[in-house]
Design a protein around this motif. Structure first.
Motif, PDB file in Angstrom:
ATOM      1  N   LYS A  53      38.314  46.630  51.142  1.00 28.70           N
ATOM      2  CA  LYS A  53      36.948  46.820  51.658  1.00 28.70           C
ATOM      3  C   LYS A  53      35.901  46.543  50.583  1.00 28.70           C
ATOM      4  CE  LYS A  53      33.897  50.411  53.435  1.00 28.70           C
ATOM      5  NZ  LYS A  53      33.723  51.834  53.589  1.00 28.70           N
ATOM      6  N   LEU A  54      36.194  46.964  49.339  1.00 30.03           N
ATOM      7  CA  LEU A  54      35.257  46.783  48.237  1.00 30.03           C
ATOM      8  C   LEU A  54      35.297  45.376  47.642  1.00 30.03           C
ATOM      9  CD1 LEU A  54      35.797  50.200  46.453  1.00 30.03           C
ATOM     10  CD2 LEU A  54      33.738  49.473  47.680  1.00 30.03           C
ATOM     11  N   GLY A  55      36.338  44.598  47.979  1.00 29.44           N
ATOM     12  CA  GLY A  55      36.449  43.236  47.458  1.00 29.44           C
ATOM     13  C   GLY A  55      37.071  43.135  46.080  1.00 29.44           C
ATOM     14  N   VAL A  56      37.934  44.100  45.734  1.00 28.66           N
ATOM     15  CA  VAL A  56      38.610  44.050  44.432  1.00 28.66           C
ATOM     16  C   VAL A  56      39.686  42.969  44.495  1.00 28.66           C
ATOM     17  CG1 VAL A  56      39.968  45.337  42.734  1.00 28.66           C
ATOM     18  CG2 VAL A  56      38.219  46.532  44.085  1.00 28.66           C
ATOM     19  N   PRO A  57      39.591  41.922  43.650  1.00 32.48           N
ATOM     20  CA  PRO A  57      40.619  40.881  43.664  1.00 32.48           C
ATOM     21  C   PRO A  57      41.987  41.447  43.268  1.00 32.48           C
ATOM     22  CG  PRO A  57      38.666  40.130  42.503  1.00 32.48           C
ATOM     23  CD  PRO A  57      38.503  41.606  42.744  1.00 32.48           C
ATOM     24  N   GLU A  58      43.026  40.969  43.934  1.00 30.36           N
ATOM     25  CA  GLU A  58      44.376  41.503  43.716  1.00 30.36           C
ATOM     26  C   GLU A  58      44.793  41.468  42.251  1.00 30.36           C
ATOM     27  OE1 GLU A  58      48.888  40.679  45.286  1.00 30.36           O
ATOM     28  OE2 GLU A  58      47.217  40.200  46.611  1.00 30.36           O
ATOM     29  N   LYS A  59      44.478  40.398  41.544  1.00 29.23           N
ATOM     30  CA  LYS A  59      44.889  40.279  40.133  1.00 29.23           C
ATOM     31  C   LYS A  59      44.159  41.245  39.215  1.00 29.23           C
ATOM     32  CE  LYS A  59      46.678  35.647  40.228  1.00 29.23           C
ATOM     33  NZ  LYS A  59      46.801  34.371  39.563  1.00 29.23           N
ATOM     34  N   LEU A  60      43.089  41.854  39.681  1.00 24.99           N
ATOM     35  CA  LEU A  60      42.327  42.801  38.861  1.00 24.99           C
ATOM     36  C   LEU A  60      42.614  44.256  39.217  1.00 24.99           C
ATOM     37  CD1 LEU A  60      38.802  41.088  38.745  1.00 24.99           C
ATOM     38  CD2 LEU A  60      40.720  40.836  37.149  1.00 24.99           C
ATOM     39  N   MET A  61      43.463  44.487  40.215  1.00 26.05           N
ATOM     40  CA  MET A  61      43.718  45.856  40.683  1.00 26.05           C
ATOM     41  C   MET A  61      44.413  46.697  39.618  1.00 26.05           C
ATOM     42  SD  MET A  61      44.789  45.373  44.639  1.00 26.05           S
ATOM     43  CE  MET A  61      43.657  44.661  45.803  1.00 26.05           C
ATOM     44  N   SER A  62      44.066  47.975  39.648  1.00 20.09           N
ATOM     45  CA  SER A  62      44.633  48.951  38.730  1.00 20.09           C
ATOM     46  C   SER A  62      44.994  50.198  39.523  1.00 20.09           C
ATOM     47  CB  SER A  62      43.614  49.253  37.624  1.00 20.09           C
ATOM     48  OG  SER A  62      44.178  50.061  36.626  1.00 20.09           O
ATOM     49  N   CYS A  63      45.189  51.307  38.818  1.00 20.89           N
ATOM     50  CA  CYS A  63      45.677  52.516  39.476  1.00 20.89           C
ATOM     51  C   CYS A  63      44.592  53.337  40.174  1.00 20.89           C
ATOM     52  CB  CYS A  63      46.419  53.385  38.467  1.00 20.89           C
ATOM     53  SG  CYS A  63      45.471  53.765  36.979  1.00 20.89           S
TER      54      CYS A  63
END
Length: 154
Positions: A72-82
């Motif tokens: 929903k927030l548009g966080v790119p998959e490669k930048l995801m964290s915990c």
């Protein structure tokens, strides 16, 4: 600190102004951040403590499934964290330092910032004196990614 041409009273005022400005830079946050995290993650709690120590008011949300929020927030998959923070509708992904969170508020072009992965030595990931090199990546509203800050290894 001695400044040529200033009286001792003016010197004291200059020092006080410098100290006040320095502490504002840390706590200019003083704003609300919603943090969404897995209930079993210890580093997330450390990052929340770091934020509170730097003047943020934190709403701590325990989430079993973070994926819908990140999408929903548009966080790119490669930048995801915990964990994911939200400040004024913008995302703060992972162990982002306060300086970049404060900068995010001033950047109209950014949808959010991220500290990809779980970099050793970033806020909440401090273990001894070791710090790996890491970057803070800004995500523009267009989806373009830009490096907003570099942290060297120590």
């Amino acid at each position: 600190m001695k400044i040529k041409g200033l009286t001792s009273a003016m010197q004291r005022l200059a020092v006080l102004a410098t100290l006040a400005t320095a502490s504002l830079a840390q706590a200019d946050a003083g704003e609300l951040i919603d943090v969404y995290r897995d209930p079993n993650c210890g580093c997330c709690s450390k990052w929340i403590a770091y934020l509170r120590d730097h003047g943020f008011t934190v709403n701590d949300h325990l989430e079993a499934n973070m994926s819908p929020l990140k999408a929903k927030l548009g966080v790119p998959e490669k930048l995801m964290s915990c964990h994911t923070g939200v400040v004024n509708g913008k995302f703060v992904e992972g162990h982002v330092p306060v300086e970049q969170i404060n900068e995010l508020a001033k950047r109209e072009d950014l949808a959010g910032v991220a500290a990809p992965g779980m970099p050793m030595g970033s806020p909440g990931m401090e273990y001894g004196n070791r710090r790996n090199a890491y970057q803070i990546v800004g995500v523009k509203k267009t989806g373009e990614q830009v490096v907003v800050s570099d942290y060297p290894a120590q």
